[in-house]
Design a protein around this motif. Structure first.
Motif, short mmCIF file in Angstrom:
data_model
loop_
_atom_site.label_atom_id
_atom_site.label_comp_id
_atom_site.label_asym_id
_atom_site.label_seq_id
_atom_site.Cartn_x
_atom_site.Cartn_y
_atom_site.Cartn_z
N ASP A 1 0.84 -1.19 0.00
CA ASP A 1 0.00 0.00 0.00
C ASP A 1 0.88 1.25 0.00
O ASP A 1 2.11 1.17 0.07
CB ASP A 1 -0.95 0.00 1.20
N LYS A 2 0.23 2.41 -0.10
CA LYS A 2 0.97 3.67 -0.15
C LYS A 2 1.74 3.95 1.14
O LYS A 2 2.81 4.55 1.11
CB LYS A 2 0.03 4.83 -0.45
N GLU A 3 1.21 3.51 2.26
CA GLU A 3 1.90 3.70 3.53
C GLU A 3 3.23 2.92 3.55
O GLU A 3 4.25 3.43 4.02
CB GLU A 3 1.02 3.27 4.70
N SER A 4 3.23 1.73 3.01
CA SER A 4 4.47 0.94 2.91
C SER A 4 5.48 1.65 2.01
O SER A 4 6.68 1.68 2.32
CB SER A 4 4.18 -0.45 2.34
N ILE A 5 5.00 2.23 0.92
CA ILE A 5 5.88 2.99 0.01
C ILE A 5 6.47 4.18 0.74
O ILE A 5 7.67 4.46 0.65
CB ILE A 5 5.10 3.45 -1.24
N ARG A 6 5.64 4.90 1.50
CA ARG A 6 6.12 6.08 2.24
C ARG A 6 7.20 5.69 3.24
O ARG A 6 8.25 6.34 3.33
CB ARG A 6 4.96 6.77 2.95
N ARG A 7 6.97 4.60 3.98
CA ARG A 7 7.97 4.17 4.96
C ARG A 7 9.29 3.81 4.28
O ARG A 7 10.36 4.14 4.79
CB ARG A 7 7.44 2.99 5.78
N TRP A 8 9.23 3.14 3.14
CA TRP A 8 10.45 2.79 2.42
C TRP A 8 11.16 4.05 1.92
O TRP A 8 12.36 4.18 2.01
CB TRP A 8 10.17 1.83 1.28
N ARG A 9 10.40 4.99 1.41
CA ARG A 9 10.98 6.25 0.92
C ARG A 9 11.74 6.96 2.04
O ARG A 9 12.76 7.59 1.80
CB ARG A 9 9.86 7.15 0.38
N GLU A 10 11.26 6.86 3.26
CA GLU A 10 11.88 7.54 4.40
C GLU A 10 12.96 6.72 5.10
O GLU A 10 13.62 7.23 6.00
CB GLU A 10 10.79 7.94 5.40
N HIS A 11 13.16 5.47 4.70
CA HIS A 11 14.16 4.59 5.31
C HIS A 11 15.55 5.20 5.13
O HIS A 11 15.90 5.69 4.05
CB HIS A 11 14.09 3.21 4.66
N ALA A 12 16.37 5.18 6.16
CA ALA A 12 17.67 5.85 6.14
C ALA A 12 18.58 5.36 5.01
O ALA A 12 19.20 6.19 4.31
CB ALA A 12 18.37 5.67 7.49
N LEU A 13 18.69 4.06 4.82
CA LEU A 13 19.55 3.55 3.74
C LEU A 13 19.01 3.92 2.36
O LEU A 13 19.79 4.23 1.45
CB LEU A 13 19.69 2.03 3.84
N HIS A 14 17.70 3.92 2.22
CA HIS A 14 17.12 4.32 0.94
C HIS A 14 17.36 5.80 0.69
O HIS A 14 17.62 6.20 -0.45
CB HIS A 14 15.62 3.99 0.93
N GLN A 15 17.31 6.61 1.72
CA GLN A 15 17.61 8.04 1.58
C GLN A 15 19.04 8.26 1.08
O GLN A 15 19.27 9.12 0.22
CB GLN A 15 17.40 8.76 2.92
N ILE A 16 19.98 7.48 1.56
CA ILE A 16 21.38 7.57 1.10
C ILE A 16 21.45 7.21 -0.38
O ILE A 16 22.10 7.89 -1.17
CB ILE A 16 22.30 6.67 1.95
N ALA A 17 20.77 6.14 -0.78
CA ALA A 17 20.77 5.73 -2.18
C ALA A 17 20.15 6.80 -3.07
O ALA A 17 20.66 7.09 -4.16
CB ALA A 17 20.02 4.40 -2.35
N ILE A 18 19.06 7.40 -2.62
CA ILE A 18 18.41 8.47 -3.38
C ILE A 18 19.37 9.64 -3.57
O ILE A 18 19.51 10.17 -4.67
CB ILE A 18 17.11 8.92 -2.68
N GLU A 19 20.02 10.04 -2.50
CA GLU A 19 20.96 11.17 -2.56
C GLU A 19 22.12 10.88 -3.51
O GLU A 19 22.48 11.72 -4.34
CB GLU A 19 21.49 11.49 -1.16
#
Length: 77
Positions: free
Chosen positions: A36-54
């Motif tokens: 669901d969208k809430e799961s997507i939001r949590r993944w988007r905010e995950h610290a390691l994912h944030q590093i990958a995005i940056e």
């Protein structure tokens, strides 16, 4: 990096799976599937994912697209 993100993503609530493909020239696509969208939001905010995005913004991509879609039906052969 996409492959390295699979393990932490798989530990997240709502993770359903991932598919990835690359050409020999390095062009690629990765699709992750979430409950669901809430799961997507949590993944988007995950610290390691944030590093990958940056890193993606700074090192790898001049342009990319993010799509959030609902899969209504799938048929595989």
């Amino acid at each position: 990096m996409a492959q390295r993100m699979v393990a932490p993503a798989a530990l997240q609530e709502g993770f359903l799976g991932v598919e990835s493909a690359r050409t020999s020239a390095g062009l690629g696509i990765t699709a992750s599937y979430w409950q669901d969208k809430e799961s997507i939001r949590r993944w988007r905010e995950h610290a390691l994912h944030q590093i990958a995005i940056e890193r993606g913004h700074k090192e790898w991509y001049r342009h990319y697209c993010l799509r959030i879609c609902k899969v209504e039906y799938q048929r595989c052969f």
